[in-house]
Every structure is written in structure tokens, then in C-alpha cells.
Scaffold this motif. Structure first.
Motif, mmCIF file in Angstrom:
data_model
loop_
_atom_site.group_PDB
_atom_site.id
_atom_site.type_symbol
_atom_site.label_atom_id
_atom_site.label_comp_id
_atom_site.label_asym_id
_atom_site.label_seq_id
_atom_site.Cartn_x
_atom_site.Cartn_y
_atom_site.Cartn_z
ATOM 1 N N GLY A 1 7.465 4.216 0.403
ATOM 2 C CA GLY A 1 7.185 3.767 -0.671
ATOM 3 C C GLY A 1 6.457 3.279 -0.958
ATOM 4 N N GLU A 2 6.363 1.810 0.144
ATOM 5 C CA GLU A 2 5.064 1.006 0.402
ATOM 6 C C GLU A 2 5.339 0.515 1.339
ATOM 7 O OE1 GLU A 2 3.919 -1.138 -3.975
ATOM 8 O OE2 GLU A 2 4.864 -2.065 -2.945
ATOM 9 N N SER A 3 4.054 0.068 2.456
ATOM 10 C CA SER A 3 3.737 0.045 2.952
ATOM 11 C C SER A 3 2.859 -1.740 3.310
ATOM 12 C CB SER A 3 3.303 0.421 4.508
ATOM 13 O OG SER A 3 2.060 0.809 4.254
ATOM 14 N N LEU A 4 3.681 -2.999 4.190
ATOM 15 C CA LEU A 4 2.955 -4.196 4.080
ATOM 16 C C LEU A 4 1.504 -4.515 4.748
ATOM 17 C CD1 LEU A 4 3.183 -6.919 3.105
ATOM 18 C CD2 LEU A 4 4.687 -7.224 4.888
ATOM 19 N N TRP A 5 1.078 -4.998 4.234
ATOM 20 C CA TRP A 5 -0.633 -4.789 4.618
ATOM 21 C C TRP A 5 -0.813 -6.144 4.345
ATOM 22 C CZ3 TRP A 5 -5.430 -0.876 4.753
ATOM 23 C CH2 TRP A 5 -4.445 0.310 4.921
ATOM 24 N N CYS A 6 -1.331 -6.946 5.106
ATOM 25 C CA CYS A 6 -1.770 -8.639 5.148
ATOM 26 C C CYS A 6 -3.394 -8.709 5.469
ATOM 27 C CB CYS A 6 -0.619 -9.266 6.361
ATOM 28 S SG CYS A 6 0.571 -9.283 6.121
ATOM 29 N N VAL B 1 0.607 -1.682 0.060
ATOM 30 C CA VAL B 1 -0.452 -0.287 -0.265
ATOM 31 C C VAL B 1 0.752 1.294 0.154
ATOM 32 C CG1 VAL B 1 -1.139 0.849 1.446
ATOM 33 C CG2 VAL B 1 -1.419 -1.061 1.211
ATOM 34 N N PRO B 2 0.698 2.339 -1.003
ATOM 35 C CA PRO B 2 1.237 3.824 -1.325
ATOM 36 C C PRO B 2 1.595 4.095 0.383
ATOM 37 C CG PRO B 2 -0.220 3.576 -2.577
ATOM 38 C CD PRO B 2 -0.468 2.389 -1.350
ATOM 39 N N HIS B 3 3.240 4.702 0.717
ATOM 40 C CA HIS B 3 3.321 5.185 2.202
ATOM 41 C C HIS B 3 4.233 6.361 1.468
ATOM 42 C CE1 HIS B 3 5.488 5.167 5.680
ATOM 43 N NE2 HIS B 3 4.388 5.167 6.518
ATOM 44 N N PRO B 4 4.244 7.805 2.312
ATOM 45 C CA PRO B 4 5.121 8.539 1.890
ATOM 46 C C PRO B 4 7.113 8.683 2.792
ATOM 47 C CG PRO B 4 3.927 8.684 4.035
ATOM 48 C CD PRO B 4 3.599 7.835 3.160
ATOM 49 N N VAL B 5 7.203 7.285 2.829
ATOM 50 C CA VAL B 5 8.369 7.135 3.479
ATOM 51 C C VAL B 5 9.027 6.079 2.785
ATOM 52 C CG1 VAL B 5 9.894 6.938 5.127
ATOM 53 C CG2 VAL B 5 7.488 8.936 5.355
#
Length: 659
Positions: A568-573, A562-566
Motif C-alpha cells: 500500500g505504502e512504503s516508508l521513505w526517510c 510512497v505508494p507500493h504495489p504490495v
């Protein structure tokens, strides 16, 4: 991932499997050497493979490949004329095997039957004659909106018999998805069933088909199979919907029995490049793409895979859990009949009315080669097994559709297969006309692995710069030379064909899978679109999901970026659980499991419990749809999903569960 062989070939497979026999005949030292020679000299390999498979030519091709060897424009078997019905059906009759069983079927209520090769060939000739009476000629498209069963199997060969192009569609499609594909194909006839049943509930297919046929504005005849004893055919609900500002003509309804009562017609001889199938992709990334497969290339390709990878032999009974709208249905139908084997089709839920229905099917029909998707194994793992868990006669287990997790692979191999069967993993796609990667029955297997590229497929794994990826490093799966089953293009979209597969890496087929190689074995980690990049580090969702599924309450899992400002992407499960929602402490334990397995950088930002995952009818979890949903991007066409309502449920779960 380090190879750790969990299965070793038996002496019987080493000596008597189809590929072992071929290697001895050609003087080749085993599967790996055969694969190397098959890509070094494709003309040599396919010449011998065609003879061994039993492909029949009315006019032999002038050569195996045309002079233009560029991957996007290679012509296969130029000058040759054939009809795959000769190779799959008529050949066995002329060789004295007409009484062998070609097809068997069963429905959820227990009814079913058998067709031998002679009966099947005659019925297909009659159905082909019936289609001709509806003004269907060579090259015309015939839509198939049918459940798995006798009629879908017969229609496939009937269309081939008289040179029509079959357009199979998922039996769970709604009106709009069906109409879009019919209109794209410009189908003149649509064949459907009045109804099918799942878990004892009747689903009216004819009503959907009637509305879609009218909306598509190309269909002139709707052929309806009476499967549930209805006395009259259903009328179009709500009348005919207007199309392009004018009323579409109401298709004329014809009963299936009228086609089968027609006098047989002779089969037609066709150029090798004549279309046989028009298979649409799922369409989740935009307008569905129509992949074209031919009378020459498709049977040669699938005949090789079914013969040398799945080791199907005369007299085998092959059962693959699939829908007629997925490439596996024609792959198994054509490949198995080339081998003079028997195909089983089951129309119904495999765990209804009792959880052990699948085991009973395998036992009652003496199935010897069984295939499914990894998701089926995961759904069965937590259920009580019958007393004789491993089906007695099954000798080959097949798998395709998505990457394995190790626990599910071990269950399939050990608990379901009794540790005696190889797990033949194959991976390809609709446009591939079969598989790019496969397992060999004569080589040891590690969990989740492939032996490498299929015979005759010049595949490689490359990094971002297009160079060969280092051992163990993930890269993109590409192909360097054409293969017989490769789609001859995208229907009515030549520019889209080049853009989709050759734009990113000119001269290479970009398949879009993330893969790696360790030793001689290959592994697939999911689609490139599903790759997650956290703080510059890249990983495939399967690695995350393997760790998540180790939690005792998690039944299914999907990892997305999922897009993250720092970062790039964060991981969601996203997880489907047993017995209710997750407590916060359980979510925390899942995060720690992932961090322990993959490193602290990959600790999930969120773990969201959901009632289900967006899954296509061929078993694939569409992770990109979840990512688009969370990001607020339009998800595109959802018609390929088993249940599109799950998307609303996922969004509601995200909003209701605390971060």
C-alpha cells in the motif's frame, strides 16, 4: 508514549498565574475542572473570561451565543458592538497605563525603537485617517506585505480602528502568490516596504509588490514604507503585465509617511461579527483558502489563550519568532496588548551576524515570554551556546507549528530554558483563530505533550468509525461545539467551508490532525494527510523522525509514505545531514534504528540525503509535497515555501542516490 513528567509547576505559578487566580475567583478546583465546566457551559465560561480578559463593548451582546447552536452556524455575541482597539489600546490609556510600552522592534542592523500605548493609539488613528483619504471604508480590504516590525503592528490596529479588513501575507511571497491573494480578497490598497534584509542581503519587496498589485487588478494604491533610506521609490520592472486580456491600471504610489501625517480620526463601533482579519492558508492543497476572523470572536479567543495558557501578564515582554503573514503575529499582537504587555518584533535572521543573536535579543529587550517552532530548536541544538545559555528573564516558553521530537523538547526545556520554564505547547491553525490544544502553566508536563483542549474548546479524538479513540490509540482531532475564534467562513466560498471541515464527519469540525491521549495528556502526531500506512499499519511521521534524528549526523528528517504495489505504502526517510552525504552503511544504520524503535514492519525502504526540506515560513515541513513529488502527482501551489527550489533538489537526490 507514556506520560513521564519532566517539568512541574512552581509555587508561584500555582498561586499567581492568571488561570490560578481565575479558578479561585470562580471557585473551581484547578485547570482541568475549569476546562470541563467551560465546555459543559460555554456561556458561563465566556461571560467570566471576557470580563477577566478586559473585552470592552460599546453595546453589550444580547447573549453569548445565538439560538442556533449547530457548530457550523453558531453566532457569537449577537447584538454586541465593539472595536478591538478599545480593548487592546484605549482601555489601558483610560486606566492610567498609557505610558506602558506596547511595542518594541529591532532590525538586523541593530536599529529599533519603542512605542507606548498612548503613542501607538495615536499613530493608529492617524494611519486609519490616511487610509480613509485613500477611499478605504468599513469592510474594505487592505493587503499587508511587510516584514515583521513597527509598520505591520501599527497597520493591524489602524485597520481595526477604522473598520477595514486586514489581509496579511508572508513577507517572502513572490509575485504570483501575492497577486492571487490580493485578487481573492479584492484588496484596494497594498502596504509594503521598499526592502528588507536577511543576513545582510537586501531583498526588494516594493518591486514584487508593484508587479503583484498590477496583476491583481483590484489594488488602486500602493503604500510604500521607506526602510532602507532609498531616495526614490522603485519603478515597476518590465511595465504592467496584462490581466484578463487588458492592461491593468498602474496603482498610485503613496509614501507611508503621508498616512502617518494625517490628522487622527475617531474609531468606529462595529457589530461583533464584523470582519477584522482575512488570513489565507498556505494553499499547498490547491487554491488558498481565506479564513475570516471578527472583532468579537478573535480577541476573546486569543485573549483567553494568551492569558490562561501563556500566562502573559501586565509588563511582560513577549517575543514570538514569526512572520506577519502567519496567524501567530495577530494572535500575539492582540492577545498581548489585551494583557497590557509589550510585544517585540525582530526583522532579520536570528543567528546573524553571530550565532548568539537570539540570546542577545532576549537579554537586551528583557523578554519574559518567548515562542517559536520546534524546528528552530532543532536548528540551534548543534550550535555552541553562550556562556549563560538560559536567558535570565524568560519565564514562559511557547511552541507551535509542528510536533516536537523528544530530544528537541528536552533541549528547549533544559538547555535553553534552564529547566525552570514550562513549555506551553499550543496547536491550532489559521482557520481556528488560535488554538484547539494547549498546555497549562499549573500542570506537570511530559515531553511533547499538551494538557488537553484549550478552555472553552470541546475537542475529542475519534477513530475511523467516529467513536472515541482508546487511550494511547491514534485518531483524528475533532471539535464538537463552536468556539469564539472559529473562522466565520471561507472568504467568497461558503460551499468550500462546509466541504472542507464538515463533510467527512457531519456535525463535527474535522481538524485534520492525528492525535492521541495518554492519561490526562494529549499528543499530536502530525497531519492526517501525513499518516503513513504500511501493510495496514498506521503511524505518524513524528515517531519515525524521532528515531532518525537520533543518528548523530542527521540534523533534520521527514518521513513520508510512497505508494507500493504490495504494502500500500512504503516508508521513505529524507534527511538533512551534517558534513556531506551519507555513506551506505550510515543509511543502513538509520533503517535499523527505525526498525528497532517501531518494529521491523516499519523499516524504511529508502533513506535519501537531501540539502533541505520543503518548509513554509511558519516552520512547517510539507511532507505531502515530498510524497506527491515522488509519486508524480502535481504538488499544487508552492508559494508558501521558504524556497521552492528545494523540490528540484529533492528529486535530483532521489534520482542520483542508489536504492
Amino acid at each position: 508514549m507514556t506520560p513521564d513528567h519532566a517539568w512541574h509547576p512552581t509555587q508561584e505559578l500555582l498561586e499567581h498565574s492568571n488561570v490560578a487566580v481565575l479558578c479561585r475567583k470562580l471557585g473551581v478546583d484547578g485547570y482541568r475542572e475549569l476546562q470541563r465546566r467551560s465546555v459543559a457551559d460555554p456561556d458561563w465560561f465566556w461571560t467570566h473570561a471576557m470580563r477577566d480578559i478586559g473585552v470592552v463593548w460599546d453595546v453589550p451582546p444580547l447573549r453569548i451565543r445565538g439560538e442556533d447552536r449547530r457548530i457550523a452556524t453558531t453566532r457569537w455575541f449577537p447584538g454586541g458592538r465593539t472595536n478591538l482597539v478599545d480593548s487592546c489600546l484605549e482601555r489601558h490609556i483610560s486606566e492610567g497605563r498609557g505610558d506602558s510600552i506596547a511595542f518594541r522592534w529591532e532590525t538586523e542592523d541593530g536599529t529599533g525603537g519603542l512605542l507606548d500605548y498612548r503613542q501607538l493609539a495615536e499613530r493608529c488613528a492617524r494611519i486609519a485617517s490616511g487610509l480613509r483619504a485613500l477611499h478605504i471604508g468599513v469592510g474594505d480590504r487592505v493587503g499587508a506585505y511587510l516584514p515583521p516590525g513597527r509598520e505591520a503592528f501599527e497597520l493591524l490596529f489602524a485597520c481595526a480602528h477604522m473598520g477595514a479588513v486586514l489581509v496579511p501575507m508572508f513577507s517572502g511571497f513572490g509575485v504570483d502568490a501575492l497577486a492571487e491573494r490580493l485578487a481573492d480578497a479584492r484588496a484596494k490598497v497594498l502596504v509594503t516596504a521598499d526592502a528588507t534584509a536577511r543576513r545582510g542581503v537586501r531583498h526588494d519587496m516594493a518591486a514584487i509588490a508593484r508587479r503583484a498589485a498590477a496583476e491583481a487588478n483590484t489594488v488602486r494604491h500602493l503604500v510604500v514604507v521607506g526602510r532602507d533610506g532609498a531616495e526614490s521609490l522603485p519603478e515597476s520592472p518590465g511595465g504592467v503585465r496584462p490581466v484578463s486580456g487588458r492592461a491593468a491600471p498602474r496603482p498610485e504610489t503613496v509614501r507611508w509617511e503621508e498616512l502617518t501625517a494625517s490628522p487622527p480620526c475617531p474609531r468606529v463601533s462595529l457589530p461583533a461579527a464584523a470582519p477584522f482579519l482575512l488570513l489565507h492558508t498556505s494553499g499547498t492543497t490547491g487554491r488558498p483558502k481565506g479564513a475570516v476572523h471578527t472583532h468579537g470572536g478573535f480577541p476573546v479567543q486569543v485573549g483567553s489563550e494568551v492569558r490562561y495558557n501563556l500566562d502573559v501578564r501586565p509588563g511582560d515582554v513577549v517575543f514570538w519568532v514569526t512572520d506577519p503573514g502567519w496567524v501567530m503575529f495577530p494572535l500575539v499582537a492582540v492577545g498581548s496588548t489585551l494583557a497590557c504587555a509589550s510585544v517585540l518584533a525582530y526583522d532579520g535572521a536570528i543567528d546573524h551576524p553571530e550565532p548568539t543573536r537570539l540570546w542577545r535579543l532576549l537579554e537586551d529587550h528583557a523578554v519574559t515570554v518567548f515562542g517559536s517552532s520546534p524546528s528552530l530548536s532543532r536548528s540551534l541544538m548543534g550550535r555552541p551556546l553562550p556562556d549563560a545559555a538560559a536567558p535570565r528573564r524568560v519565564r514562559i516558553l511557547g511552541s507551535t507549528g509542528e510536533p516536537w521530537t523528544e530530544d528537541a523538547w528536552h533541549w528547549y526545556s533544559a538547555e535553553f530554558g534552564g529547566k525552570r520554564c514550562p513549555v506551553i505547547n499550543i496547536s491550532g491553525g489559521t482557520e481556528v483563530g488560535g488554538s484547539l490544544l494547549g498546555s497549562a502553566p499549573t500542570l506537570p508536563q511530559s515531553p511533547c505533550s499538551f494538557s488537553g483542549p484549550c478552555l472553552g474548546v470541546d475537542a475529542a479524538i475519534v477513530d475511523a468509525a467516529g467513536e472515541p479513540a482508546a487511550e494511547g490509540e491514534k485518531g483524528e482531532l475533532v471539535v464538537r461545539q463552536s468556539w469564539p475564534g472559529m473562522t466565520r467562513g471561507l472568504w467568497r466560498a461558503p460551499g468550500r467551508f462546509a466541504h472542507t471541515y464538515f463533510r467527512r464527519r457531519p456535525g463535527l469540525w474535522s481538524h485534520g490532525d492525528l492525535a492521541s491521549g495518554v492519561g490526562d495528556e494529549w499528543f499530536v502526531h502530525g497531519r492526517m494527510d501525513d499518516v503513513i500506512k504500511v501493510a495496514g499499519k498506521r503511524l505518524g511521521p513524528a515517531e519515525v523522525e524521532q528515531a532518525v534524528l537520533g543518528h548523530p549526523r542527521v540534523v533534520e528528517a521527514a518521513a513520508v509514505g510512497v505508494p507500493h504495489p504490495v504494502k500500500g505504502e512504503s516508508l521513505w526517510c529524507f534527511v538533512v545531514t551534517r558534513e556531506g552525504p551519507l555513506a551506505e552503511a550510515e543509511s543502513a544504520r538509520i533503517r535499523e534504528r527505525v526498525a528497532a524503535a517501531l518494529g521491523p514492519a516499519f523499516r524504511p525502504s529508502r533513506v535519501v540525503a537531501v540539502p533541505g526540506l520543503p518548509r513554509t515560513r511558519n516552520g512547517k515541513v510539507m511532507r505531502r509535497l515530498i510524497s506527491d513529488l515522488i509519486s508524480g502527482d502535481p504538488p499544487g501551489d508552492l508559494s508558501a515555501l521558504v524556497d521552492a527550489r528545494v523540490m528540484d533538489a529533492i528529486l535530483a537526490a532521489v534520482r542520483s542516490q542508489p536504492r
